[in-house]
Design a protein around this motif. Structure first.
Motif, PDB file in Angstrom:
ATOM      1  N   SER A   1      30.807  38.925  47.749  1.00 48.21           N
ATOM      2  CA  SER A   1      31.918  38.406  46.949  1.00 48.21           C
ATOM      3  C   SER A   1      32.650  39.538  46.236  1.00 48.21           C
ATOM      4  O   SER A   1      33.876  39.503  46.086  1.00 48.21           O
ATOM      5  CB  SER A   1      31.425  37.356  45.947  1.00 48.21           C
ATOM      6  N   LYS A   2      31.937  40.578  45.812  1.00 45.25           N
ATOM      7  CA  LYS A   2      32.588  41.743  45.204  1.00 45.25           C
ATOM      8  C   LYS A   2      33.575  42.382  46.180  1.00 45.25           C
ATOM      9  O   LYS A   2      34.707  42.714  45.818  1.00 45.25           O
ATOM     10  CB  LYS A   2      31.542  42.787  44.784  1.00 45.25           C
ATOM     11  N   ALA A   3      33.140  42.538  47.423  1.00 45.38           N
ATOM     12  CA  ALA A   3      34.002  43.165  48.436  1.00 45.38           C
ATOM     13  C   ALA A   3      35.223  42.299  48.710  1.00 45.38           C
ATOM     14  O   ALA A   3      36.351  42.804  48.833  1.00 45.38           O
ATOM     15  CB  ALA A   3      33.207  43.396  49.714  1.00 45.38           C
ATOM     16  N   THR A   4      35.032  40.988  48.797  1.00 49.13           N
ATOM     17  CA  THR A   4      36.141  40.063  49.063  1.00 49.13           C
ATOM     18  C   THR A   4      37.171  40.116  47.941  1.00 49.13           C
ATOM     19  O   THR A   4      38.382  40.181  48.189  1.00 49.13           O
ATOM     20  CB  THR A   4      35.620  38.627  49.212  1.00 49.13           C
ATOM     21  N   ILE A   5      36.685  40.077  46.711  1.00 46.63           N
ATOM     22  CA  ILE A   5      37.575  40.101  45.551  1.00 46.63           C
ATOM     23  C   ILE A   5      38.323  41.429  45.463  1.00 46.63           C
ATOM     24  O   ILE A   5      39.546  41.469  45.266  1.00 46.63           O
ATOM     25  CB  ILE A   5      36.778  39.839  44.264  1.00 46.63           C
ATOM     26  N   THR A   6      37.612  42.526  45.613  1.00 50.23           N
ATOM     27  CA  THR A   6      38.230  43.855  45.499  1.00 50.23           C
ATOM     28  C   THR A   6      39.353  44.038  46.518  1.00 50.23           C
ATOM     29  O   THR A   6      40.413  44.582  46.198  1.00 50.23           O
ATOM     30  CB  THR A   6      37.163  44.954  45.688  1.00 50.23           C
ATOM     31  N   ARG A   7      39.123  43.556  47.749  1.00 50.36           N
ATOM     32  CA  ARG A   7      40.145  43.680  48.803  1.00 50.36           C
ATOM     33  C   ARG A   7      41.419  42.917  48.471  1.00 50.36           C
ATOM     34  O   ARG A   7      42.489  43.225  48.997  1.00 50.36           O
ATOM     35  CB  ARG A   7      39.590  43.182  50.143  1.00 50.36           C
ATOM     36  N   HIS A   8      41.318  41.909  47.605  1.00 45.81           N
ATOM     37  CA  HIS A   8      42.473  41.064  47.323  1.00 45.81           C
ATOM     38  C   HIS A   8      43.417  41.696  46.310  1.00 45.81           C
ATOM     39  O   HIS A   8      44.571  41.255  46.192  1.00 45.81           O
ATOM     40  CB  HIS A   8      42.010  39.689  46.826  1.00 45.81           C
ATOM     41  N   PHE A   9      42.974  42.707  45.585  1.00 45.91           N
ATOM     42  CA  PHE A   9      43.846  43.386  44.629  1.00 45.91           C
ATOM     43  C   PHE A   9      44.623  44.498  45.335  1.00 45.91           C
ATOM     44  O   PHE A   9      44.189  45.010  46.371  1.00 45.91           O
ATOM     45  CB  PHE A   9      43.018  43.967  43.486  1.00 45.91           C
ATOM     46  N   PRO A  10      45.772  44.886  44.791  1.00 41.97           N
ATOM     47  CA  PRO A  10      46.582  45.938  45.416  1.00 41.97           C
ATOM     48  C   PRO A  10      45.817  47.256  45.548  1.00 41.97           C
ATOM     49  O   PRO A  10      44.991  47.598  44.683  1.00 41.97           O
ATOM     50  CB  PRO A  10      47.768  46.086  44.451  1.00 41.97           C
ATOM     51  N   GLU A  11      46.112  47.963  46.603  1.00 41.86           N
ATOM     52  CA  GLU A  11      45.493  49.267  46.824  1.00 41.86           C
ATOM     53  C   GLU A  11      45.877  50.208  45.684  1.00 41.86           C
ATOM     54  O   GLU A  11      47.014  50.219  45.228  1.00 41.86           O
ATOM     55  CB  GLU A  11      45.967  49.839  48.162  1.00 41.86           C
ATOM     56  N   GLY A  12      44.913  50.954  45.203  1.00 42.48           N
ATOM     57  CA  GLY A  12      45.172  51.883  44.122  1.00 42.48           C
ATOM     58  C   GLY A  12      44.726  51.377  42.761  1.00 42.48           C
ATOM     59  O   GLY A  12      44.547  52.166  41.831  1.00 42.48           O
ATOM     60  N   TRP A  13      44.533  50.053  42.638  1.00 44.85           N
ATOM     61  CA  TRP A  13      44.007  49.510  41.390  1.00 44.85           C
ATOM     62  C   TRP A  13      42.511  49.776  41.337  1.00 44.85           C
ATOM     63  O   TRP A  13      41.812  49.675  42.353  1.00 44.85           O
ATOM     64  CB  TRP A  13      44.273  48.011  41.290  1.00 44.85           C
ATOM     65  N   ASP A  14      42.023  50.096  40.167  1.00 41.52           N
ATOM     66  CA  ASP A  14      40.598  50.368  39.960  1.00 41.52           C
ATOM     67  C   ASP A  14      39.912  49.059  39.569  1.00 41.52           C
ATOM     68  O   ASP A  14      40.090  48.577  38.441  1.00 41.52           O
ATOM     69  CB  ASP A  14      40.435  51.428  38.859  1.00 41.52           C
ATOM     70  N   ILE A  15      39.151  48.486  40.495  1.00 42.96           N
ATOM     71  CA  ILE A  15      38.494  47.202  40.268  1.00 42.96           C
ATOM     72  C   ILE A  15      37.015  47.434  39.983  1.00 42.96           C
ATOM     73  O   ILE A  15      36.287  47.943  40.833  1.00 42.96           O
ATOM     74  CB  ILE A  15      38.648  46.264  41.487  1.00 42.96           C
ATOM     75  N   VAL A  16      36.585  47.078  38.774  1.00 46.22           N
ATOM     76  CA  VAL A  16      35.194  47.246  38.369  1.00 46.22           C
ATOM     77  C   VAL A  16      34.595  45.866  38.126  1.00 46.22           C
ATOM     78  O   VAL A  16      35.123  45.080  37.336  1.00 46.22           O
ATOM     79  CB  VAL A  16      35.086  48.099  37.090  1.00 46.22           C
ATOM     80  N   ILE A  17      33.500  45.561  38.817  1.00 43.67           N
ATOM     81  CA  ILE A  17      32.846  44.262  38.691  1.00 43.67           C
ATOM     82  C   ILE A  17      31.414  44.489  38.214  1.00 43.67           C
ATOM     83  O   ILE A  17      30.621  45.145  38.894  1.00 43.67           O
ATOM     84  CB  ILE A  17      32.843  43.507  40.032  1.00 43.67           C
ATOM     85  N   VAL A  18      31.091  43.954  37.026  1.00 49.37           N
ATOM     86  CA  VAL A  18      29.762  44.156  36.453  1.00 49.37           C
ATOM     87  C   VAL A  18      29.212  42.828  35.936  1.00 49.37           C
ATOM     88  O   VAL A  18      29.979  41.926  35.577  1.00 49.37           O
ATOM     89  CB  VAL A  18      29.794  45.183  35.302  1.00 49.37           C
ATOM     90  N   PRO A  19      27.898  42.702  35.872  1.00 51.03           N
ATOM     91  CA  PRO A  19      27.299  41.507  35.276  1.00 51.03           C
ATOM     92  C   PRO A  19      27.347  41.588  33.762  1.00 51.03           C
ATOM     93  O   PRO A  19      27.557  42.692  33.200  1.00 51.03           O
ATOM     94  CB  PRO A  19      25.853  41.560  35.784  1.00 51.03           C
TER      95      PRO A  19
END
Length: 315
Positions: A13-31
């Motif tokens: 799910s992290k990979a799916t979500i990250t791919r949905h944001f524009p390239e170049g945005w820094d996406i950090v997913i933490v518990p």
């Protein structure tokens, strides 16, 4: 642009979500936990799940411009956001179709006894020994508590199945199209065959559904909650199910999430459970409409505009 998502996500799910944001945005997913503090100081956007966003946390977010939630925002201190000059927005109505479809899936599964029949077939039991009960939806009365985007969509679907629809809304201005009969809370819970909750969780609705409410419901009634677990006193619900004060329940949300493995709800035969996935129809922890909305709203704030579906006003 640094986006901090806080919640429980699998690697998929992290990979799916990250791919949905524009390239170049820094996406950090933490518990939820200490790791949040490592990233909150320099993120511009916070998307919080399963974490309380209070003044203490927000005061550490020096660059934060937007707190973006899904439909519910009971975990966010809106006043603190305003005080600190941070926009707060939800995604009201974005998941209405998905949640309403989930409600109908639960309704049909319960009255057609799908979980039991599925297990019967897979356990290769003798069909001549099959005994079960079921029912048609037509002619039953569903009571909808909360008549916003989701409640109205549920009512729309119920029309097709020839259900009678009652609705209760704290907002006196809430209107129906004539097919739905607006009524008071006590009339709804005492006369409905099905009670479905679609109201936000706040101080007025916290544990709104409790022992007294279950005792007023029909013994044959079905209770459905796809809104927020805190709207229901879970201990009272379990007792009502065990004592047969009500016939059954279909639940997607719980007081404590994830639902504890030792919860009595897991062992009750008159309950259908799903893991808070009603608003996530596209896969584990993902809903394309939701993340499309998030991306567009972040772009609005980045461009100096007000966010859509804003929950506060800042100077």
């Amino acid at each position: 642009m640094k986006i901090l998502l806080v919640g429980y996500f699998t690697e998929t799910s992290k990979a799916t979500i990250t791919r949905h944001f524009p390239e170049g945005w820094d996406i950090v997913i933490v518990p939820p936990g200490e790791e949040i503090l490592r990233h909150i100081e320099d993120c511009q956007v916070l998307i919080p799940e399963h974490v309380k966003v209070d003044h203490s946390l927000l005061s550490k977010a020096a660059k934060l411009k937007l707190v973006q939630t899904g439909a519910g925002y009971d975990n966010v201190d809106i006043a603190a956001c305003s005080e600190l000059g941070i926009w707060a927005a939800n995604a009201a109505g974005v998941n209405a179709q998905a949640v309403a479809e989930h409600v109908m899936a639960l309704l049909l599964s319960y009255y057609k006894n799908i979980p039991f029949l599925d297990a019967f077939m897979k356990n290769k039991m003798d069909q001549h020994q099959l005994e079960y009960t079921g029912s048609e939806l037509a002619g039953k009365t569903i009571g909808i508590i909360g008549f916003g985007a989701i409640g109205k969509k549920v009512a729309e679907f119920c029309r097709v199945f020839e259900l009678n629809v009652l609705a209760y809304a704290r907002n006196a201005a809430a209107q129906s199209d004539g097919f739905v009969k607006m009524t008071d809370f006590d009339t709804l819970i005492s006369t409905s065959d099905i009670v479905s909750v679609h109201t936000p969780l706040n101080q007025q609705t916290k544990q709104l559904i409790n022992k007294a409410v279950f005792q007023k419901m029909k013994h044959t009634s079905l209770f459905i909650n796809t809104a927020r677990g805190g709207i229901v006193n879970e201990r009272d619900l379990i007792d009502a199910l065990k004592n047969r004060d009500i016939a059954g329940a279909c639940l997607d949300v719980f007081e404590c999430e994830p639902l504890p493995t030792d919860s009595e709800l897991r062992n009750l035969s008159n309950v259908i459970l799903t893991p808070h996935t009603a608003g996530m129809p596209d896969g584990l922890k993902f809903h394309k409409k939701r993340y499309d909305f998030f991306v567009n709203n972040i772009k609005r704030v980045e461009n100096g505009e007000e966010p859509a579906s804003k929950l506060n006003q800042i100077v």
